[in-house]
Structure formats: structure tokens, C-alpha cells
Enzyme design. Structure first.
Site, PDB file in Angstrom:
ATOM      1  N   ARG A  26      33.315  40.926  48.180  1.00 29.61           N
ATOM      2  CA  ARG A  26      34.322  40.052  48.768  1.00 29.61           C
ATOM      3  C   ARG A  26      33.892  38.599  48.615  1.00 29.61           C
ATOM      4  O   ARG A  26      32.707  38.265  48.775  1.00 29.61           O
ATOM      5  CB  ARG A  26      34.517  40.364  50.268  1.00 29.61           C
ATOM      6  CG  ARG A  26      35.347  41.610  50.543  1.00 29.61           C
ATOM      7  CD  ARG A  26      36.801  41.417  50.126  1.00 29.61           C
ATOM      8  NE  ARG A  26      37.622  42.596  50.359  1.00 29.61           N
ATOM      9  CZ  ARG A  26      37.870  43.530  49.464  1.00 29.61           C
ATOM     10  NH1 ARG A  26      37.330  43.454  48.255  1.00 29.61           N
ATOM     11  NH2 ARG A  26      38.657  44.545  49.758  1.00 29.61           N
ATOM     12  N   HIS A  55      39.203  39.685  39.964  1.00 30.40           N
ATOM     13  CA  HIS A  55      39.175  40.756  40.968  1.00 30.40           C
ATOM     14  C   HIS A  55      39.559  42.101  40.337  1.00 30.40           C
ATOM     15  O   HIS A  55      40.566  42.729  40.672  1.00 30.40           O
ATOM     16  CB  HIS A  55      40.113  40.437  42.121  1.00 30.40           C
ATOM     17  CG  HIS A  55      39.739  41.144  43.400  1.00 30.40           C
ATOM     18  ND1 HIS A  55      39.920  40.599  44.640  1.00 30.40           N
ATOM     19  CD2 HIS A  55      39.174  42.360  43.622  1.00 30.40           C
ATOM     20  CE1 HIS A  55      39.499  41.436  45.564  1.00 30.40           C
ATOM     21  NE2 HIS A  55      39.046  42.524  44.968  1.00 30.40           N
ATOM     22  N   GLU A 100      41.821  33.255  46.017  1.00 37.91           N
ATOM     23  CA  GLU A 100      42.201  33.986  44.805  1.00 37.91           C
ATOM     24  C   GLU A 100      43.684  33.789  44.520  1.00 37.91           C
ATOM     25  O   GLU A 100      44.515  34.099  45.377  1.00 37.91           O
ATOM     26  CB  GLU A 100      41.879  35.479  44.965  1.00 37.91           C
ATOM     27  CG  GLU A 100      40.379  35.737  45.084  1.00 37.91           C
ATOM     28  CD  GLU A 100      40.027  37.215  45.157  1.00 37.91           C
ATOM     29  OE1 GLU A 100      40.950  38.059  45.221  1.00 37.91           O
ATOM     30  OE2 GLU A 100      38.826  37.536  45.144  1.00 37.91           O
TER      31      GLU A 100
END
Length: 529
Positions: A236, A283, A265
Site C-alpha cells: 500500500r 498498481h 493514485e
């Protein structure tokens, strides 16, 4: 725990088609509406019992407040940082994830980044595409013989360790939960963070994002590492302090970073992404066909198992529920709620409650203390105005109400079955009740100091009253009840025959006005169970 009714589920993101198919095969109606904006989701969610998301949907407190019927939020993936778990818990909503769905995919990406950092693979590939042939510029290093520090030794950390050991790496790690002897079985030597930092050639993080892990790798910890240490984050954004990482890269204290996750993000601040020693991905930890199929299938199966009353897997905010999926636990929960409800009724005029003490006794109740405590509190608080407690939120409701809760368990004292005793302290007085399950029926054995000759079946309409014993007591009470049109169906008296005692009468219906009993009794309470 009785099966939870889930009739409608909203899927707000793209998940594997198997998710919808499994839910519909089990009689659950499914609606798919991906890419909704916050206001659209808030307007839509009020009609559904369940919500399935991945990582893009932000299930905020506002969304949860707008959900009138929501009972479960299912995250098709591991982390739940896009869900306000506290808000869901307060509203009694289960938050569930798929703890193993993307384990292999995340572990493999971590290993790919470790290998890419050691050999500069992405940079070399890009250079080739630009028409260059620069072998010296991309001189790498072997992984063989190097030390890999793994922060977080859960499922993903375990899989990373086994794969990197095959390259001849020494794996060390830190985890405040996983026992040392367990990780030693995977070939990972656990140690303190202070011992770990200076030994690592590479560090990879696999912890959840929480206050204790934010900035786990920062200026202070980078300074304790080997010069040139390389780091990977596929967990994370925020576990590695991005500003501190950039400073470490520019100073050479950090020799390279592989980043799949970011605080923002997509990241708008580009210096870290653009740094020549950083390999970055958008990601992709769970972005494999296999992981998406597994997560979509897993979340659907977990919801179905819960609805069918089989088991509960992946509930991040309701661990107490995991042990409630048996017939015995169903009866014990009914017992706890009923005993709590009896005490709530008796102490209605004496509230607020200040202290609740729950004691379980007997070997058969040894593993039930946690959910017995919650079920008793549900019974105690469920009739409060505006309160909708359940096994998920009742502990937080009790805390907010200022109620001190203590629970304990005593070994069997020779009794054939288990007994649950509850003591409550309210304004200027205290009450106690003890109950058990006999023949699959919850029964009341004791109310305050009155031990009933015959256990009181905790079902139907019950009238409790406190009075001094006399030969005319029952007939006098029966006469007053008859005047109200109420018939006596059962009568339970205490074994003792002196002092003020509690009696219980099973009645055809509850009297409209208990004040009619005042000439005969000192206290009275009634309840329908």
C-alpha cells in the site's frame, strides 16, 4: 449466528463474471453498475443488502450512511483501505475481503521487481527500444547470497520468501503477529526492526496500511540501512515515505526502488516516478487473469457460505462471528440475548447501565465467551431508542454509552451444562441473571438472589415481579391479570421462601399497565421473547 439474509447485491466495479453467476445460482439478485460517481453510488446503494467492490470504489462514511439495508461490503481483493471500516462497524455491517485471492499474483510481482532492480531490466529494455546498446550502463548484481528483509510475514510475505530463497537469498523478517517458530518453518529468521535494518540488501513490505505502518520506511530508518539498499512496495502507498525515499535515492542511501503503489493514485507528483533508479507500475499486484477470477469467485462463495449459515471467512471487522456457525452457538446466542433482554426490562427505570459483567461457566462454554458477551449486550441495548445493536457493532455501542464491560470464564464446577451469569449495575442498584441451554431451549435459572425451582423457558410473553411470599400471592396476581384479560399459562417460583423474591409468570399477552400490580408487588417487568 442465524444466517444473514442477502437478497440483492450491487457490484460497483468490473469483477470476474463468475462472481455474478455464483450469487445468482444461489438466489441472490445482482446488479452491475461500474464507474459510478460518489453521488450516484449514494443514491443507488440504499436498495441493496450487499455491495461488492474492488479498489476503485470509495465506500466512505457518507455512502455507508446512505445504505439503509446494507449488511455486507465485500472487497474482491485483500486490502480494505477504500472502505471506512469504522463507519461500517458502527452500523453493524460486515466488511469482508478475500485474503488469499491475489496472494500469488502479488508475490510474483514483488519477485519480478526484486529481479528487475538487481539487473536493471526495464531500463535496459527501454534503452534498446531507443536504439542504444549500452552494456556498461546497466551493470547489475546477483541476488545469490544477498539478504532480503521482509516486513510483514502473512500470506504474501511467505510466498515471496519461498521464491526468493530459490535464488539463494537469505530471508529475514519482522511481523508482530506471526509466531517466530512459524516463520522459521518457511526459512525466515524473525528479528526486531532495529536488528533488521542494517543487514538488508533488499527490503520488501507486505503490511496493511495503518497508523503504525505509515512511513515505516522513512528518513530515520533509511539512515539505519546499508548504503545502496533496494526497496520494493507492492502493498500500500504510504508504508514507504515517498519524500524520504526520494531523498534517499538522490543521496545514494537507497540504490533503487520498485513501486507498484503510491499515496496518490495515479501520482500527480512525478519526481519519484521519473527517477532513473525507480521501477514503477500502475498498481498491478492483483492484475492477473488468475487473481481476478479467484477474487471474484472467492468473494461470491464467501457471501453464499455466510448466507447459508455454513461459515464466515474474510470478515475483517467481525472476528467474533467466525465461531458462531453451529447449532450450539445459535442456541447460546439466543440465551445471551434473552438474558440481556430480561435484565434490560427489569432495570429500565434505573438506567443508564454503568457496568456489565458476563461470566460463563462450564467446559462447553469455554470457546463461546466472546460471542456470549456480545449477545448479552445486544439484549441489553436493543430496546434503547434509536439503537440497532448486533454482534458486529454492540461492543462499540456499549463503549460509546459509557458502559464498562468485563467478561470471564470459569472451568466446569461439576454442572452438567454451561451457565452464563450476567450482572449489571445501573443507577443505585444492581441486577443479576443466570441462564443455560437445556434440551436446546434457553432457560433462566436465576434472577438476582432468586433461584427458580423450575427453570423459566425464555420464550413467549413473560411477566416478572418481585414480592414477599404469601399463600395468596399467585391468586391475587391472577385476579388482577384476569381483569386485564390476561391468562396465566405458567408460573415459576423461587426455591427460597423468605424476603423479597422474584417470580415469573408466563402469560397469554402482556398487561397494558403494570401499575395495577403495585399494591401486590415491589417491582415488575415484562418482556416478549
Amino acid at each position: 449466528m442465524a444466517p444473514i439474509s442477502i437478497q440483492t447485491v450491487l457490484i460497483s466495479e468490473s469483477v470476474d463474471p463468475r462472481c455474478r453467476a455464483i450469487l445468482e445460482e444461489n438466489g441472490i439478485r445482482v446488479t452491475e453498475k461500474p464507474n459510478m460517481k460518489r453521488d450516484e453510488l449514494m443514491a443507488e446503494i440504499k436498495d441493496y443488502d450487499g455491495l461488492v467492490v474492488r479498489s476503485a470504489t470509495k465506500v466512505t462514511a457518507d455512502v455507508i450512511d446512505a445504505a439503509d439495508n446494507l449488511k455486507i461490503i465485500g472487497r474482491a481483493g485483500t486490502g480494505v483501505d477504500n472502505v471506512d471500516v469504522d463507519a461500517a462497524t458502527k452500523k453493524g455491517i460486515i466488511v469482508m475481503n478475500t485474503p488469499s485471492g491475489n496472494t500469488i499474483s502479488a508475490a510474483e510481482l514483488t519477485c519480478a521487481l526484486l529481479m528487475s532492480l538487481s539487473r536493471n531490466v526495464p531500463q535496459a529494455a527501454m534503452s534498446m527500444k531507443q536504439g542504444n546498446w549500452d552494456r556498461k550502463k546497466f551493470m547489475g548484481a546477483e541476488l545469490y547470497g544477498k539478504v532480503l528483509g521482509i516486513l510483514g510475514l502473512g500470506r504474501i510475505g511467505k510466498e515471496v520468501s519461498s521464491r526468493m530463497q530459490s535464488f539463494g537469498m537469505r530471508t529475514i523478517g519482522y511481523d508482530p503477529i506471526t509466531p517466530v517458530e512459524v516463520s522459521a518453518g518457511w526459512g525466515v529468521e524473525q528479528m526486531s526492526l532495529e536488528q533488521l535494518w542494517p543487514q538488508c540488501d533488499y527490503i520488501t513490505v507486505h503490511t496493511p496500511l495503518m497508523p503504525s505502518t505509515v512511513g515505516l520506511l522513512g528518513d530515520e530508518t533509511f539512515a539505519k540501512c546499508k548504503k545502496g539498499v533496494k526497496v520494493v512496495n507492492c502493498a500500500r502507498g504510504g508504508i514507504i515515505d515517498e519524500a524520504a525515499l526520494l531523498r534517499a535515492l538522490e543521496s545514494g542511501q537507497c540504490g533503487g526502488a520498485g513501486l507498484d503503489v503510491f499515496v496518490e493514485e495515479p501520482p500527480k507528483n512525478r519526481p519519484l516516478v521519473d527517477h532513473p533508479n525507480v521501477i514503477s507500475c500502475p498498481h498491478l499486484g492483483a492484475s492477473t487473469k488468475e487473481a481476478q477470477a479467484r477474487c471474484g469467485e472467492d468473494i461470491a462463495l464467501q457471501i453464499v457460505d455466510m448466507v447459508k449459515g455454513r461459515k464466515l471467512v474474510g470478515a475483517v471487522n467481525a472476528p467474533v462471528l467466525a465461531s458462531t456457525f453451529s447449532q450450539d452457538s445459535h442456541q447460546l446466542i439466543k440465551l445471551g440475548e434473552a438474558v440481556g433482554a430480561v435484565l434490560q426490562s427489569c432495570a429500565t427505570s434505573k438506567k443508564p447501565f454503568k457496568h456489565v459483567r458476563i461470566t460463563t461457566r462450564g467446559d462447553c462454554m469455554k470457546s463461546s465467551t466472546a460471542y456470549m458477551t456480545s449477545s448479552v449486550l445486544v439484549g441489553l441495548l436493543s430496546r434503547d431508542s434509536g439503537s440497532c445493536p448486533n454482534l458486529i457493532n454492540v461492543l462499540s455501542q456499549a463503549k460509546e454509552s459509557g458502559i464498562e464491560v468485563n467478561q470471564s470464564h470459569c472451568a466446569s464446577d461439576g454442572a452438567a451444562g454451561g451457565v452464563c451469569t450476567v450482572e449489571v449495575e445501573a443507577t443505585g442498584c444492581g441486577y443479576k441473571a443466570g441462564g443455560a441451554v437445556q434440551g436446546d431451549v434457553p432457560v433462566l435459572l436465576q434472577l438476582s438472589d432468586s433461584v427458580f425451582r423450575q427453570p423459566v423457558s425464555l420464550a413467549g410473553n413473560l411477566l416478572f415481579f418481585k414480592a414477599s411470599p404469601s399463600p395468596q400471592l399467585l391468586s391475587s396476581v391472577a385476579g388482577l391479570l384476569a381483569a386485564e384479560g390476561v391468562e396465566i399459562e405458567s408460573f415459576s417460583a423461587p426455591a427460597e421462601r423468605s424476603g423479597d423474591l422474584w417470580y415469573c409468570v408466563g402469560v397469554s399477552s402482556l398487561p397494558r399497565d403494570l401499575s395495577a400490580l403495585q399494591p401486590l408487588v415491589k417491582e415488575a417487568a415484562q418482556i416478549t421473547i
